[in-house]
Every structure is written in C-alpha cells, then in structure tokens.
Design an enzyme around this catalytic site. Sequence first.
Site, PDB file in Angstrom:
ATOM      1  CB  SER A 285       2.307   8.411   0.715  1.00 32.02           C
ATOM      2  OG  SER A 285       1.461   9.553   0.747  1.00 32.02           O
TER       3      SER A 285
ATOM      4  CG  HIS B 120       3.099   4.261   1.849  1.00 32.54           C
ATOM      5  ND1 HIS B 120       3.464   4.152   0.525  1.00 32.54           N
ATOM      6  CD2 HIS B 120       2.303   5.130   2.078  1.00 32.54           C
ATOM      7  CE1 HIS B 120       2.272   4.525  -0.201  1.00 32.54           C
ATOM      8  NE2 HIS B 120       1.711   5.266   0.738  1.00 32.54           N
TER       9      HIS B 120
ATOM     10  CE  LYS C 194      -0.978   2.538  -0.593  1.00 34.94           C
ATOM     11  NZ  LYS C 194      -1.319   3.272   0.697  1.00 34.94           N
TER      12      LYS C 194
HETATM   13  C1  LIG Z   1      -3.078   3.700   0.889  1.00 30.76           C
HETATM   14  C2  LIG Z   1      -3.083   4.360   2.118  1.00 30.76           C
HETATM   15  C3  LIG Z   1      -4.243   4.208   2.975  1.00 30.76           C
HETATM   16  C4  LIG Z   1      -5.438   3.308   2.234  1.00 30.76           C
HETATM   17  O1  LIG Z   1      -5.212   1.857   2.050  1.00 30.76           O
HETATM   18  P1  LIG Z   1      -6.065   1.225   1.344  1.00 30.76           P
HETATM   19  O2  LIG Z   1      -6.236  -0.386   1.809  1.00 30.76           O
HETATM   20  O3  LIG Z   1      -6.017   1.335  -0.241  1.00 30.76           O
HETATM   21  O4  LIG Z   1      -7.567   1.497   1.584  1.00 30.76           O
HETATM   22  C5  LIG Z   1      -4.387   4.474   3.841  1.00 30.76           C
HETATM   23  N1  LIG Z   1      -3.141   5.200   4.790  1.00 30.76           N
HETATM   24  C6  LIG Z   1      -1.965   5.272   4.003  1.00 30.76           C
HETATM   25  C7  LIG Z   1      -1.209   6.216   4.930  1.00 30.76           C
HETATM   26  C8  LIG Z   1      -2.152   5.038   2.789  1.00 30.76           C
HETATM   27  O5  LIG Z   1      -0.762   5.346   2.159  1.00 30.76           O
END
Ligand SMILES: *Cc1c(COP(=O)(O)O)cnc(C)c1O
Length: 404
Positions: free
Chosen positions: A187, A215, A250
């Site tokens: 990310s 992502h 996301k």
């Molecule tokens: C955002 C993210 C998470 C956490 O996701 P949530 O559903 O908000 O708990 C886990 N792993 C990665 C790589 C992320 O970018």
Amino acid sequence: MREPTEFLADLEARLQSLREAGLFKQERVLCTPQGPLVHTADGRELINLCANNYLGLSAHPQVIEAAHAALRSHGYGLSSVRFICGTQDLHKRLEQRLARFLGTDDAILYAAAFDANGGLFEPLLGEEDVVISDELNHASIIDGIRLCKARRMRYRHDDMADLERQLQQAQAEGARFSMVFTDGVFSMDGTVARLDEMRTLCDRHGAWLAIDECHATGFMGATGRGTHQHHGLLVDGRSRVDIITGTLGKALGGASGGFTAGPQPVIDLLRQRSRPYLFSNTLAPPIVGASIAVLDLLESSTTLRDALHANTRHFRQAIRAAGFEIKPGDHPIVPIMVYDAVIAQRLSARLLELGVYAVGFFYPVVPQGQARIRVQLSAAHDPAMLDRAVAAFAQAGHELGLLK
Ligand SMILES: *Cc1c(COP(=O)(O)O)cnc(C)c1O
C-alpha cells in the site's frame, strides 16, 4: 506500584511526545459521503486523492439501493455470531459469490480483513510448520503470524533470491508445511508482488502461497479479479494462489468486512477454529447485500475497472509532466516522492489550502528519508478534476522549491 492516578499522567506524556515528534495523527472530519469530492466540517470542498475508493462504489446508487433492500428484507443486524444464529442466506450467497469471483472452492466472511488475517494462521499452522512473510507485509498479517505457533521467517521485501533462501532453509530444517505470505499489492508503494515467480518458487519447494488482496480485488487483472489474474495465476477461472484474504472496505464498496478464500478444507477449518470468526459478530445484512450487488456490477462489466486504470494513466503522466518524481508502476496508488518529511507535511498542508486532499507519509510508516505524498486514484474522478489537482501540486511544488 505507582499511584493509579499517575497512569493518566503517563499516557498524557506519551501523547505529548508523539506531538513533539510530529507523529500525532489528526483526523479530518468530513460531512459528505466518501467520493471524488468531499466537504469538510468547515465547509470546504476538496478533491479527494486519499481514499481506497478505487472503483467509486462507496456512494454508488446501485450499491446504496442494494444496502437499503437488504436492510428491509434481512434487518439491521443479527445480534449473534455466525455459528449460533447469525448466518442468513445472504451471507452464504456472498461467500459463494466471492469464491467464484476469485476462483477458489469457498470463502468465509469476517468483520474486517484485519480479522481475516488475524484469524488465518493460528488454526492452520502448528509448531512443526513455517510461515515465510515479506518484511513489508501489512500489520494485520504480522499480528496474525504472531498469534500462531509456526516458525516465523521473513524475506527481504520483494526479493525473490532471499525468498528462495528462506524456503531452502525451511526445507533443510525439516518444516512440515510451509506457507509463503505476501501482500498482493503493497500500500505504500503500489508495488505489485511477483506472484508468478513466487508460484514457481513455492512449487519448487513444496510451499503454499497466500496473499492479501486488499489493494487489488475488484480492479487488478483483466476482469478485476486481483493480482493472481494480473499475473496469469487465474487459469480457467481457478486460482493458482492457494489462499486469498481481502476486504470489502476498499474497492468493493468501502463499508467494512473482510474475507478469506481458499480450498474447502481451509475454509471449513477456519469456520471451526478461527477466533475472530467464532467470537465476533456477523457482518450486517446491508453490507452483505450491497457486496453482492458490487460483485454483480463487476462481473457484468469492466467499465469501472477500465475508468480507474484510465484515470491512473492520466494522473501518472500529468504529475510527471509537471516535474514530480513518482514511483514507477501502473497501480492507482501513486507515491509522489518528496524524501524530506518536513517538506512532505508542508506540501500536504499547502495542497489542502488549494483544495486537494492528499496525505503525506513519512518515517516510521515508510523508511527514513523516503517521505512522500501518496495519491490514490478512483474510477469516480474525472480527468478535469485530476488536472486541477495536478495544477495545485505544481503550484505548491514551486512555492516549496520542490520544482525548479
Ligand atoms: C486495509 C488493509 C487491511 C485491513 O482491512 P480492513 O478490512 O479495513 O480491516 C489488511 N491488509 C491490507 C494489506 C490492507 O491494506
């Protein structure tokens, strides 16, 4: 023992040292739905370049309508964990749809991807086993691995030679099962893991390959299935990556919720033994219904995915033409390199004054001397909006002496 009242004073002191180190995070209050333009509580409109709203679904009319429909038909909440009385037909349908979308046998829902990762390793791996993890993996993966008894090994970020050394060592030391785990996309840099090479290495050394697709799911690969599709590891609709974790928070609508997808025995055992699944509440029906509508949208057309990639190409080209250095790549995460943490903070603050919302990242979130502004594109941006944002970057960059 110290006086209990001193505890609060100690916490205040720690907060103060965060402030002094410039590491105290302020939360900006928005009073509009998430979108390409947002309004802050003080009434300003900002071009939003920092949401994970990759496909623009956070406030999409069909998604909102599906959430309303599920709210009406299935209620607000289940007041239960899944295995007591918290499983509806909707939950089973979403799990099957996710599995089909990703090319696995089955899938299991969690309250968050953080929980999916937190509850993955402990039920599957014992002390005879090894987990080999990229050193830059997400915090939830690190925590999940800490909770399991397997031996932990790390390889240098994206370094295939080092990964192979770790695999050889695991084999030499007589590991029973080995699992290699990586973020599909990282990310902070938008780096895409080299899953094709990793698959080859895992096959050579008899290891499982598991990825976190937070992502990637929804927009990486020709039909948005994820990094495995991007790298040719979705063959005849079947995933050649063994386990996939991901988020509904996301690209897939942006509410909340996570999942793990994989072979039937993996999912079956997680339902029996994964602690965040067993001891935390069922995902709310409106989120589940809306997530099914998201998959309907994504399976019927690649329009949103294509718009996202077109916006990404447009922005990457324009920001480079304006004189900024970006990390190369083609992911909608675009790190605009500033290097100096103070300048990165100033740039972000000046952009905000100019109506552009983009956040600076600096140590310890990224390595020392690698401060940057991280921009994230969305299918919901339009090119004119992005051009206005780039003009603001150019103005702020000149004012701060970043651009000549
Ligand atoms: C955002 C993210 C998470 C956490 O996701 P949530 O559903 O908000 O708990 C886990 N792993 C990665 C790589 C992320 O970018």
